[in-house]
Write a protein that holds these residues in place. Structure first.
Motif, PDB file in Angstrom:
ATOM      1  N   ARG A  24       7.261   9.519 -13.667  1.00 46.32           N
ATOM      2  CA  ARG A  24       7.403   8.573 -12.827  1.00 46.32           C
ATOM      3  C   ARG A  24       8.098   8.400 -11.394  1.00 46.32           C
ATOM      4  O   ARG A  24       7.929   9.475 -11.033  1.00 46.32           O
ATOM      5  N   LEU A  25       7.948   7.261 -10.350  1.00 44.27           N
ATOM      6  CA  LEU A  25       8.864   7.547  -9.766  1.00 44.27           C
ATOM      7  C   LEU A  25       9.615   6.770 -10.153  1.00 44.27           C
ATOM      8  O   LEU A  25       9.652   5.751 -10.881  1.00 44.27           O
ATOM      9  N   LEU A  69      12.664   3.742  -8.407  1.00 45.67           N
ATOM     10  CA  LEU A  69      12.266   1.876  -8.413  1.00 45.67           C
ATOM     11  C   LEU A  69      12.176   1.847  -7.261  1.00 45.67           C
ATOM     12  O   LEU A  69      10.983   0.841  -6.725  1.00 45.67           O
ATOM     13  N   VAL A 122       8.793   2.082  -5.972  1.00 50.32           N
ATOM     14  CA  VAL A 122       7.437   1.465  -6.837  1.00 50.32           C
ATOM     15  C   VAL A 122       7.741  -0.433  -5.911  1.00 50.32           C
ATOM     16  O   VAL A 122       6.394  -0.466  -5.193  1.00 50.32           O
ATOM     17  N   SER A 123       8.823  -0.238  -5.705  1.00 52.32           N
ATOM     18  CA  SER A 123       8.939  -1.275  -4.751  1.00 52.32           C
ATOM     19  C   SER A 123       8.407  -1.970  -3.622  1.00 52.32           C
ATOM     20  O   SER A 123       8.165  -2.772  -3.147  1.00 52.32           O
ATOM     21  N   ILE A 167       6.209  -0.082  -2.425  1.00 50.62           N
ATOM     22  CA  ILE A 167       4.615   0.254  -2.532  1.00 50.62           C
ATOM     23  C   ILE A 167       4.596  -1.298  -2.541  1.00 50.62           C
ATOM     24  O   ILE A 167       3.142  -1.891  -2.018  1.00 50.62           O
ATOM     25  N   ARG A 168       4.988  -1.746  -3.420  1.00 50.89           N
ATOM     26  CA  ARG A 168       4.717  -3.243  -3.695  1.00 50.89           C
ATOM     27  C   ARG A 168       4.625  -3.703  -2.900  1.00 50.89           C
ATOM     28  O   ARG A 168       3.874  -4.808  -2.348  1.00 50.89           O
ATOM     29  N   LEU A 185       1.888  -3.850  -0.783  1.00 55.73           N
ATOM     30  CA  LEU A 185       0.845  -3.903  -1.100  1.00 55.73           C
ATOM     31  C   LEU A 185       0.630  -5.797  -0.697  1.00 55.73           C
ATOM     32  O   LEU A 185      -0.171  -6.558  -0.487  1.00 55.73           O
ATOM     33  N   ASP A 186       1.818  -5.582  -1.376  1.00 51.78           N
ATOM     34  CA  ASP A 186       2.053  -7.808  -0.866  1.00 51.78           C
ATOM     35  C   ASP A 186       1.879  -8.031   0.114  1.00 51.78           C
ATOM     36  O   ASP A 186       1.590  -9.569   0.571  1.00 51.78           O
ATOM     37  N   ASN A 187       1.924  -7.707   1.248  1.00 54.76           N
ATOM     38  CA  ASN A 187       1.925  -8.091   3.186  1.00 54.76           C
ATOM     39  C   ASN A 187       0.517  -7.247   3.339  1.00 54.76           C
ATOM     40  O   ASN A 187       0.578  -6.725   4.320  1.00 54.76           O
ATOM     41  N   SER A 241       0.161   2.433   1.410  1.00 53.00           N
ATOM     42  CA  SER A 241       1.403   3.024   1.394  1.00 53.00           C
ATOM     43  C   SER A 241       0.625   4.853   1.492  1.00 53.00           C
ATOM     44  O   SER A 241      -0.167   4.810   0.235  1.00 53.00           O
ATOM     45  N   VAL A 251       1.616   8.041  -0.275  1.00 56.01           N
ATOM     46  CA  VAL A 251       3.291   8.345  -0.821  1.00 56.01           C
ATOM     47  C   VAL A 251       2.740  10.344  -0.956  1.00 56.01           C
ATOM     48  O   VAL A 251       1.651  10.212  -1.567  1.00 56.01           O
TER      49      VAL A 251
END
Lengths: 402, 402
Positions: free
Chosen positions: B197-198, B200, B203-204, B206-207, B210-212, B216, B218
């Motif tokens: 896992r990473l 939270l 993850v948030s 990176i997301r 992407l939303d912008n 990323s 990593v």
């Protein structure tokens, strides 16, 4: 051929009364047409070991205790040697003469229980016609024609009982990217993507790259080529969501290996060569053929549901055939597998590797090809060969089946 | 000065009987020393609107219904105008004369309930000495010296009741990276990182990139400089885990902005300038000062626990002072906040923005500086100024407090 150290092989010890057919059973299993890696003398004169590749589990070693007769096991002079076999065995095959269970069989079972070794009972020489649904393995070890059926039953039962470490998966992405290299991940953000999150296959891939001293460049499909241009050295691997595979393949120079998250997880959770071979059979579907879409979870079907809507549509478009498509959601396969020409399994996020491998074995036993959602999508988009290219064994299985 | 469209301001309507002190209360709140952005005539001759910045909520507009006397509200001729105020109000302040509740107050409360508008009761002209613990706001609006206390109480209560959209957070990372740009994320993989896992915050981030429309990259701290060299254009921002901030700052060229995940989340969940100002007060700690480490969850303390072991050690090393350090785990602060010289709050993964902002207000009301784990770590490592540099307002608050 690479040899596997014995300690990494699944050790399967065969016990059975004298003349019950241990050696003929072993000869049946390790028949001439499988790759017997070596046949070496046992560490004692009383035990013979045979190694073989028993996919999907991998390398196994059978310990034939023919030299230790039943008197020995029951407490004769050579009890120490028998105990040594118990110390090494991961699984015990107890070969019985039909339904005959006596003092010998009970003693072996008790010893195995004490040492927590799973026991699979093999009913040898039995009349097979009425026991085909038995959880046990039944065979007539003198009948070579039964080999495939017995082998499949043995594999299925071994998958059920063998220790976890022997069904440990191949690497997720670590073998596809060099230390210091870059894995490029193309992650579409659509309406179904949960707000503020990434889905687990994406997170696991980033983590596996980090665990292997590599970096991940995570990008949406729209910015992909722009980011590709940002790198001084091309990425070692490009991985995309299946839903954008056509665009990804179009945008990716031939010299850069590329695949999909679905294919990475088909390898991690299942048996990629067999699922790839299954995908090749899509080209052989005919009018009226039945296809089973197997979903592992019974999620609320979305409007453009992948299993219920998209895959059936793509399959019909690609084959041009009038296919009968059943969708089955649940933990188990339906009973009537053999009526299907193809099974398309979901990604199996609800299943572990053991369960997916069992499903593959069940299909093989029923003589039905199986593939999964991601491979099916790439095949119906005409790009499966390209995205299988990082996996030579799977590509080979695919091309041989086409 | 940038003005905020009225529709984005929190609309706070003041109701109260004639002569109860609505206007003097409003004058107290919007005193000369706060930035009154504008004072404009209301849309009717009966209503006066005053806008101001009421941090941390942001821009608000007070609707003073002085022109609508109690008879109007109770059904007089200008009832329509009153209803229009209810239609615009996000929160209602009901100014009462001490404990006096009558027909007027009940009518306002009933109307507000019908329209689901939260009501805060303000006890004006009351004897304050015995009501300091009341959930209501109590004040003597003719006493300018009470302004700070009343303002703090108002802010705290507004944070409790204002609609979610008015405590919506600033962007996580989207404003720090251009569309098509790269955010570089340094993610150490230590023993505590959950397998496969990473966490939270990673993850948030990176997301959000992407939303912008950004990517990323990593990478672990060990491969960071190697990956930096791989990019043709430097990343727009480098973000690291606080535990490797010293190495990150050392490895990052001065022209590349860099920060930590902790700082991104201090901004997202709290009030970065005030937490940065709190971190600056670490330099003013003296022998015998008490520091409160506030954990929001009562997790099982690890051997090298960040709150119980590492931060106390770093604080003592950095200040060279004999500090008394209390660790308090739970959903609420302890009662005796004022005895502390500094509060160090955890990242607050268990809290939402509203709760963290409330904690900051409580500290301000008690006159105690507050910072958080990540800012404290960067300050005790001597690199906070560098990692605050992407946030000019926070950097300014930090430097002014030093």
């Amino acid at each position: 051929m690479k040899t596997t150290p014995k300690s990494l092989r699944l050790h399967i010890a065969l016990f059975g009364r004298t003349n019950v057919g241990k050696s003929s059973f072993l000869n049946l299993i390790t028949g001439q047409d499988v790759s017997i890696v070596s046949e070496e003398a046992g560490t004692t004169t009383d035990v013979v070991e045979k190694t073989m590749e028993l996919l999907p589990i991998g390398p196994v070693v059978f310990i034939d205790t023919a030299g230790l007769d039943d008197e020995t096991v029951l407490g004769g002079k050579r009890v120490e040697k028998t105990e040594k076999v118990f110390d090494r065995a991961d699984v015990i095959l107890l070969i019985c003469d039909g339904d005959q269970i006596g003092k010998f069989e009970e003693k072996v079972s008790a010893l195995a229980k004490e040492k927590r070794i799973p026991v699979l009972r093999v009913r040898n020489k039995s009349d097979l016609s009425d026991v085909s649904d038995s959880p046990e393995i039944s065979c007539n070890s003198t009948d070579p024609s039964s080999r495939e059926r017995v082998l499949s039953a043995l594999k299925t039962r071994l998958l059920d009982v063998c220790p976890n470490e022997f069904i440990s998966p191949p690497p997720l992405v670590g073998d596809l990217v060099r230390p210091g290299g870059v894995a490029m991940l193309i992650v579409p953000i659509d309406l179904q993507a949960p707000k503020g999150r990434l889905i687990l296959p994406q997170v696991s891939t980033i983590r596996d790259a980090l665990d292997n001293d590599a970096a991940s460049l995570v990008v949406k499909e729209r910015e992909y080529t722009q980011m590709l241009d940002q790198l001084k050295t091309p990425p070692d691997i490009v991985i995309c969501d299946s839903q954008v595979v056509l665009k990804m393949v179009g945008d990716t120079p031939n010299e850069i290996p590329c695949t999909t998250f679905s294919i990475l997880f088909a390898r991690l959770k299942g048996d990629l060569p067999r699922l790839a071979a299954g995908a090749a059979t899509i080209d052989q579907l005919k009018d009226g053929d039945k296809v089973l879409i197997a979903e592992s979870c019974s999620h609320h079907a979305a409007e453009d549901d992948i299993g219920r809507v998209k895959i059936p549509r793509w399959l019909r478009q690609y084959t041009g055939c009038n296919l009968e498509i059943d969708v089955y959601a649940g933990r188990d396969f339906p009973d009537n597998l053999s009526e299907y020409s193809l099974v398309v399994q979901c990604g199996g996020c609800m299943h572990n590797r053991r369960e997916i491998l069992s499903r593959i074995e069940k299909c093989e036993a029923a003589g039905v090809p199986i593939t999964n959602y991601g491979l099916c999508i790439s095949q119906t988009q005409g790009v499966l060969k390209r995205v299988l290219s990082p996996f030579p064994a799977a590509l080979d299985a695919f091309e041989r089946t086409l």
